[in-house]
Design an enzyme around this catalytic site. Structure first.
Site, PDB file in Angstrom:
ATOM      1  N   LYS A  33       0.840  -1.202   0.000  1.00  0.00           N
ATOM      2  CA  LYS A  33       0.000   0.000   0.000  1.00  0.00           C
ATOM      3  C   LYS A  33       0.873   1.250   0.000  1.00  0.00           C
ATOM      4  O   LYS A  33       2.092   1.181   0.186  1.00  0.00           O
ATOM      5  CB  LYS A  33      -0.934  -0.007   1.219  1.00  0.00           C
ATOM      6  CG  LYS A  33      -0.216   0.025   2.559  1.00  0.00           C
ATOM      7  CD  LYS A  33      -1.202  -0.016   3.707  1.00  0.00           C
ATOM      8  CE  LYS A  33      -0.465   0.022   5.056  1.00  0.00           C
ATOM      9  NZ  LYS A  33      -1.396   0.081   6.193  1.00  0.00           N
ATOM     10  N   TYR A 242      16.101  30.426   7.462  1.00  0.00           N
ATOM     11  CA  TYR A 242      14.986  31.183   8.015  1.00  0.00           C
ATOM     12  C   TYR A 242      15.120  31.343   9.525  1.00  0.00           C
ATOM     13  O   TYR A 242      15.530  30.420  10.237  1.00  0.00           O
ATOM     14  CB  TYR A 242      13.661  30.463   7.732  1.00  0.00           C
ATOM     15  CG  TYR A 242      13.156  30.620   6.317  1.00  0.00           C
ATOM     16  CD1 TYR A 242      12.828  31.867   5.800  1.00  0.00           C
ATOM     17  CD2 TYR A 242      13.000  29.506   5.503  1.00  0.00           C
ATOM     18  CE1 TYR A 242      12.348  32.001   4.517  1.00  0.00           C
ATOM     19  CE2 TYR A 242      12.516  29.625   4.205  1.00  0.00           C
ATOM     20  CZ  TYR A 242      12.196  30.888   3.723  1.00  0.00           C
ATOM     21  OH  TYR A 242      11.724  31.015   2.439  1.00  0.00           O
TER      22      TYR A 242
END
Length: 345
Positions: A33, A242
């Site tokens: 999956k 940042y």
């Protein structure tokens, strides 16, 4: 190349399946999956089928398409979410086996696709998918009479061998299924490791195939190398990234790498993770941003063209521990911008 290279070690993948298969005397399936846990369901399924897997599990019917195309008509592809409204045509056309989770799904499947293969999923205490004991008692005779290919349940705490929930669910599964003449399955990766009493007729390993815990002897399958876009000199006292979250304590050389949280390198790894140039560690500095991150390469003798984030030294579970998550999330977050390469097999 401006994107990272995600190399899937097919030999390690197959070796993990064979090792888990050898731990039981029953059939071993494979869970593919979430696009083979982020590594490519079609390629993963083909390699595991070549190794001997004959039954595969996906989460939803749409995931069955790539697996069916890869494997052809002879493999059984089971759908954990069962027979959802609107899936009838897909289940029929792709020859999928829905694991029916409720009386409503049983009714839908029997009415819309009479005679089409199906399985049954029971809830033994996880309270997520499957029929509880009262629902099952009401339809068990009819459902078993229709010939399901499998009756299964799922363990909630199998990654903790000493958790009392394991024995509780095992007892409930026996209570709900003993005496039926249908193959049974309870164990995923963790359940296989719990021992033979959890194996029943089929095991269905997932994360252990891809190198993840709780399979401690798993070989690393995912290897991730990230290209260096630019290297700059940063003087002591200057900041990187940042928020000015990292300040150079010395004159430094900082490599900017082409990857970020859009590619599955979680922002929670900021200022925590190490990258590698061969056997030399290089610390990530500052915040992980969407597409880029900075790495201190001051101590390297040469300017690197790429650095490694996932390898035999640093696995998905190592990254998960640093980020406060699990290896499953690291694997399934690896983004589509990486060039996926398949080695071995």
């Amino acid at each position: 190349m401006s994107t990272g290279s995600l190399t899937v070690d097919v030999d390690a993948l197959v070796g993990n399946w064979r090792a888990l298969d050898a731990m039981s005397d029953v059939e071993t399936a494979a869970v593919v999956k979430a696009d083979g846990y982020g590594l490519g369901a079609a390629k993963v399924a083909r390699a595991l089928a070549k190794a001997g897997a004959r039954k595969f599990f996906v989460a939803v019917a749409e995931e069955g398409a790539a697996v069916r195309q890869a494997l052809g008509p002879n493999a059984e592809i089971c759908v954990f979410s069962g027979h959802m409204r609107g899936d009838t045509e897909m289940i029929a056309d792709l020859m999928l086996t829905p694991m029916l989770n409720s009386i409503g799904q049983v009714t839908r499947h029997f009415e819309s696709l009479p005679g089409h293969p199906f399985g049954i999923q029971l809830d033994t205490g996880m309270n997520r998918l499957g029929m509880e004991i009262g629902e099952w008692a009401a339809i068990a005779e009819t459902a078993i009479g229709a010939g399901p290919t499998l009756v299964m349940s799922h363990l909630a705490c199998a990654d903790d061998p000493d958790h009392p929930m394991n024995a509780q669910q095992l007892a409930q599964f026996h209570l709900m299924t003993d005496g039926i003449s249908v193959p049974r399955s309870l164990a995923a990766t963790g359940g296989i490791l719990l021992g033979p009493q959890y194996h029943f007729d089929l095991t269905r390993p997932g994360v252990g195939l891809y190198g993840g815990a709780p399979f401690g002897d798993a070989r690393a399958v995912a290897h991730l190398d990230l290209p260096v876009v630019q290297i700059r000199d940063v003087e002591a006292g200057e900041t990187v990234g940042y928020g000015n979250s990292w300040t150079a304590a010395r004159d430094s050389r900082i490599a900017t790498l082409s990857t970020g949280y859009a590619d599955g390198v979680l922002r929670a790894l900021s200022d925590k993770v190490t990258l590698w140039h061969g056997d030399q560690p290089c610390p990530l500095v500052g915040r992980v941003s969407m597409d880029l991150m900075g790495v201190d390469v001051t101590d390297l003798a040469e300017a690197p063209q790429s650095l490694s984030l996932l390898n035999a030294t640093q696995t998905v579970d190592d990254l998960a521990a640093l980020a406060g998550t699990i290896g499953y999330e690291i694997l399934t977050s690896l983004g589509p911008r990486y060039a996926r390469r398949y080695a071995g097999g």
